[in-house]
Write a protein that holds these residues in place. Structure first.
Motif, PDB file in Angstrom:
ATOM      1  N   SER A  23      48.607  41.672  43.070  1.00 25.26           N
ATOM      2  CA  SER A  23      47.427  42.478  43.318  1.00 25.26           C
ATOM      3  C   SER A  23      46.190  41.819  42.726  1.00 25.26           C
ATOM      4  O   SER A  23      46.281  40.930  41.877  1.00 25.26           O
ATOM      5  N   GLY A  24      45.026  42.294  43.182  1.00 23.03           N
ATOM      6  CA  GLY A  24      43.782  41.766  42.642  1.00 23.03           C
ATOM      7  C   GLY A  24      43.690  41.967  41.146  1.00 23.03           C
ATOM      8  O   GLY A  24      43.200  41.098  40.422  1.00 23.03           O
ATOM      9  N   GLU A  25      44.171  43.116  40.660  1.00 25.70           N
ATOM     10  CA  GLU A  25      44.105  43.363  39.224  1.00 25.70           C
ATOM     11  C   GLU A  25      45.059  42.455  38.455  1.00 25.70           C
ATOM     12  O   GLU A  25      44.739  42.003  37.352  1.00 25.70           O
ATOM     13  N   ASP A  26      46.236  42.155  39.027  1.00 23.06           N
ATOM     14  CA  ASP A  26      47.156  41.219  38.384  1.00 23.06           C
ATOM     15  C   ASP A  26      46.494  39.855  38.219  1.00 23.06           C
ATOM     16  O   ASP A  26      46.606  39.219  37.160  1.00 23.06           O
ATOM     17  N   GLU A  27      45.820  39.399  39.248  1.00 23.40           N
ATOM     18  CA  GLU A  27      45.132  38.107  39.189  1.00 23.40           C
ATOM     19  C   GLU A  27      44.013  38.148  38.165  1.00 23.40           C
ATOM     20  O   GLU A  27      43.791  37.190  37.413  1.00 23.40           O
ATOM     21  N   ALA A  28      43.298  39.267  38.120  1.00 26.37           N
ATOM     22  CA  ALA A  28      42.195  39.404  37.179  1.00 26.37           C
ATOM     23  C   ALA A  28      42.691  39.348  35.736  1.00 26.37           C
ATOM     24  O   ALA A  28      42.089  38.694  34.880  1.00 26.37           O
ATOM     25  N   VAL A  29      43.805  40.013  35.463  1.00 24.33           N
ATOM     26  CA  VAL A  29      44.383  39.997  34.112  1.00 24.33           C
ATOM     27  C   VAL A  29      44.797  38.578  33.732  1.00 24.33           C
ATOM     28  O   VAL A  29      44.546  38.117  32.610  1.00 24.33           O
TER      29      VAL A  29
END
Length: 208
Positions: free
Chosen positions: A92-98
């Protein structure tokens, strides 16, 4: 003056503040509280803090948990500002952001030298813009964040535009005011951190 140009001409303190401010705004993705980076900010007030930078950095890494060994997301030695590493970011986008936020912290140099800080500040600039692009509910129409850093700002999404503006403002404050620009730069970063924390919170509520 473009963001790329501002980073290119910044001095050691400006580079350290630039990288640290990008990381600070992304602390909500690392599970950190609003004060976790304060020791690093405090050490930038005078030249004496340079000797304690590495020790304070390790303390911050310990508080945020996880393993931050050398080479884990280490900034590109060529100064390309790429913290994506050799592995392809997926999920997910949030996984990549983290993952990008973790690599920003992992890549921080333990020695406060202009050369190392310039690579790190550049990498953090790119990573922070990518993070805001990933989490922005509105699509950014640009081809790459590098184009934004070079001054091509047409069709920017709101979250990316605000992050770009904050990065430029922080560098201009340090360039124009030296150490006196540290406090307003921290205030700019604090504002951005609150915005990103709210974005992350909204995304979490939607998933729930």
């Amino acid at each position: 003056m473009s963001l790329v140009e501002l980073i290119g001409q910044a001095d050691e303190r400006g580079l350290a503040v630039s990288g640290l401010a990008c990381l600070d705004r992304c602390v909500p993705l690392l599970g950190g509280d609003d004060e976790v980076l304060r020791p690093l900010w405090a050490g930038l007030a005078d030249d004496a803090g340079a000797a304690e930078w590495g020790e304070r950095l390790e303390q911050v890494r310990g508080k945020l948990g996880g393993e931050f060994g050398a080479g884990d997301g280490e900034a590109d030695a060529g100064g390309s500002g790429d913290l994506s590493g050799s592995a392809v970011l997926s999920g997910s986008g949030e996984d990549e952001a983290v993952l990008l936020a973790r690599r920003m912290l992992a890549a921080a140099p333990v020695e406060r030298s202009a050369a190392g800080l310039r690579v790190w500040a550049d990498a953090c600039s790119v990573a922070a813009l990518r993070i805001h692009r990933l989490l922005d509910p509105l699509k950014d129409a640009g081809d790459s964040v590098e184009a934004r850093r070079e001054g091509r700002t047409e069709g920017m999404s709101p979250l990316v535009a605000a992050e770009l503006r904050r990065q430029i403002t922080v560098l201009e404050l340090l360039e124009g005011h030296g150490p006196a620009g540290l406090r307003p730069a921290l205030e700019v970063s604090t504002e951005g951190r609150r915005v990103l924390r709210a974005v992350v919170s909204r995304r979490s509520r939607r998933r729930g």
